[in-house]
Design an enzyme around this catalytic site. Structure first.
Site, PDB file in Angstrom:
ATOM      1  N   LYS A   1      -1.832  -2.603   1.825  1.00 20.26           N
ATOM      2  CA  LYS A   1      -2.267  -3.243   2.569  1.00 20.26           C
ATOM      3  C   LYS A   1      -1.529  -4.526   2.527  1.00 20.26           C
ATOM      4  CE  LYS A   1      -1.017  -6.172  -0.646  1.00 20.26           C
ATOM      5  NZ  LYS A   1      -0.962  -7.353  -1.598  1.00 20.26           N
TER       6      LYS A   1
ATOM      7  N   ARG B   1       2.599 -15.619   2.491  1.00 23.71           N
ATOM      8  CA  ARG B   1       3.995 -14.681   3.696  1.00 23.71           C
ATOM      9  C   ARG B   1       3.551 -14.025   4.533  1.00 23.71           C
ATOM     10  NH1 ARG B   1       7.669 -13.463  -1.527  1.00 23.71           N
ATOM     11  NH2 ARG B   1       5.577 -11.664  -2.211  1.00 23.71           N
TER      12      ARG B   1
END
Lengths: 347, 347
Positions: free
Chosen positions: A198, A266
């Site tokens: 993912k 991030r």
């Protein structure tokens, strides 16, 4: 009441102290050599400097790495709480000092490439690092859960995976609370593959955000294109899960985890900057100091796919998204989503 | 160049005129009795009052419903462009006047309950309404695509499904552009089930938004809980796909479509208001005038599940999310997400 020694005092590792102490366990939070400041401050004030939260007032003891042996002594379980960049450090320095009868639960998401560039999940990688005469039980945590929201006691559904269902049930009894919900699975390969991938694909989906807002960032975010990349991500992950030998039902963990990661911090930032048109080098410069697991995992996933293609097992054209992401980050390619390559015909 | 008659001048139907005219087709946009004002304004100014965009300047002719026969005459294809609330109107008034050799493409997402509360997709429902001596070919559009973004030419990936791959390829040739990407599938049951269910489950996921922001709306949106409901949605949809006899690979369309719908407008609003703690009646009052397909599809999905449970084919506990959504909207239940019921053990 159990003694839970958590090694690594990063955000997620430390956030686990909330459900752990709520269940009246004793947590020993051990900083890695990189966490020295986190431990010092938490010890003095209870405040976690990167999680940006007060840690639970009762039930935690703080340790610097010099005292790791003391922290492990008498522990009922050990949590491997390092990021993927700390995996080798953990394997080289910590595995050897954990007693055989102390179950380990790893929160690190990711994988490494083994022989023939195969994907090896961290529990299996750790086991490969243990001398053959030492038996360790290493389980792992997957599923969509960001550390901030766990610390804030938002409802989260995770999955613990490992070889031994009884050990998994024991871990569940330590951490299960009214807001931290835990499924169990003995399909380590499937769960770990689903959750590792993912990160790679969240970067891919985020490219669409950057494309929509444009180089100067003034454009409006679109969702059709994100949804298209989301669907293509699920398609490629499903295929990879099958190739890796994981159960296809684990796609639900990829889906949820992809969803939360795109809104995370991030990884979304990397994909957005690349999508806006910044080169990989410019993007890295802008995000200086931020650990970028998505870059590593995307690279490794592409390496796995290229390895399979070389051996005639898949076609590169079956994985247009991850190959494009890899071309962007490792070969300087410009972002140019291969939309047409996502189309399929099913008869 | 083909003549494409679109019946229904709502947002999505009208947005399709962008790719259609870009490919040099002639579009005849026919308003339903509810679209009178849309057609009048578009005819006069080119502006679409609900899509809030200028429609393409060249290639569209506008028709009120009185002229539907003229609009169908000589058409190469007919697009069924009504919402799920217009399905019976379309079946009763339009199907009978479409010639046998004119392929139909339906953009309506949803399903109805048939005998034993089974799920019947719209292409099959339409066919059941056609006299047995008349042969019509009805294909359908699925996949994540909001009308505004299609009109803005954001990249979108959709899927056309139908019995006949050659007809699907013909439809693709009419609409495929540099931003509208089309996969094809002969698995009508699978595609239609996957895309119909996403509306029901988008409502479910959105409950977490309301729970996080609270009754006064001042709270902060969380993602762990949304991701948990997202994963549970995929789990239940996968199960439903299997029960309906659709290919499980269609889960990628549910995933992408669920993603875009949660950021969409109406369904998100319903779930959010309910999650905030407003009753179903209060929520309906606040959203007065808005068509709420998600309510209908959630109710029908739950009816299907309850029917299966009654016949001993599934357990209600396999579908805790949709049953809870149904309890909220149809039995006045308070929102109380059954988190623990989502947990599983896979050995």
């Amino acid at each position: 009441m159990s003694i839970i020694t958590i090694i690594g005092a990063g955000q997620m590792a430390s956030a686990l102290s909330f459900p752990a102490t709520e269940n009246n366990n004793k947590v020993r939070l051990v900083g890695t050599p990189l966490d020295r400041n986190i431990i010092d401050t938490a010890k003095a004030t209870g405040f976690h400097t990167t999680l940006k939260r007060q840690l639970p007032k009762i039930g935690i003891e703080y340790y610097q790495i010099e005292d790791v042996n003391k922290a492990i002594e008498g522990a009922d379980v050990v949590i491997c709480g390092v990021s993927s960049f700390g995996v080798d450090w953990f394997a080289d320095n910590i595995l050897s000092i954990i007693p055989e009868n102390t179950p380990i639960l790893s929160i690190t998401k990711g994988m490494v490439n083994g022989e023939d560039d195969k994907m090896i999940n961290y529990p299996h990688y750790f086991l490969s690092k243990v001398p053959s005469n030492k038996k360790l039980s290493i389980s792992a945590v997957g599923g969509p859960c960001t550390s901030y929201e766990l610390a804030d006691k938002d409802n989260s559904e995770v999955v613990f995976c490992g070889d031994d269902i009884n050990i998994l049930r024991m871990f569940k009894s330590l951490f299960e609370t009214s807001y931290y919900h835990i499924s169990l699975s003995t399909d380590i390969v499937g769960v770990e593959c689903a959750v590792a991938l993912k990160n790679a694909y969240a970067l891919g989906v985020s490219l669409a955000i950057g494309l929509a807002i444009g180089f100067d960032g003034s454009g409006k975010e679109h969702y059709n294109s994100q949804a298209a990349l989301f669907g293509q991500s699920l398609k490629e992950i499903k295929h990879l899960l099958k190739l890796a030998g994981g159960g296809e039902e684990n796609i639900i963990y990829s889906g949820g985890d992809l969803y939360v990661t795109i809104f995370g911090g991030r990884t979304r930032k990397v994909g957005t900057l690349l999508g806006q048109g910044f080169s990989f080098e410019q993007t890295m410069k802008k995000l200086k100091g931020v650990t970028l697991e998505s870059i590593v995992i995307a690279t490794r996933t592409a390496r796995y796919v290229r390895g399979l293609a070389k051996r005639g097992i898949v076609k590169l054209s079956d994985f247009p998204l991850i190959i494009h992401v890899d071309d962007i980050i490792n070969s300087g390619a410009k972002v140019d989503i291969p939309w047409k390559a996502f189309e399929s015909e099913k008869i």
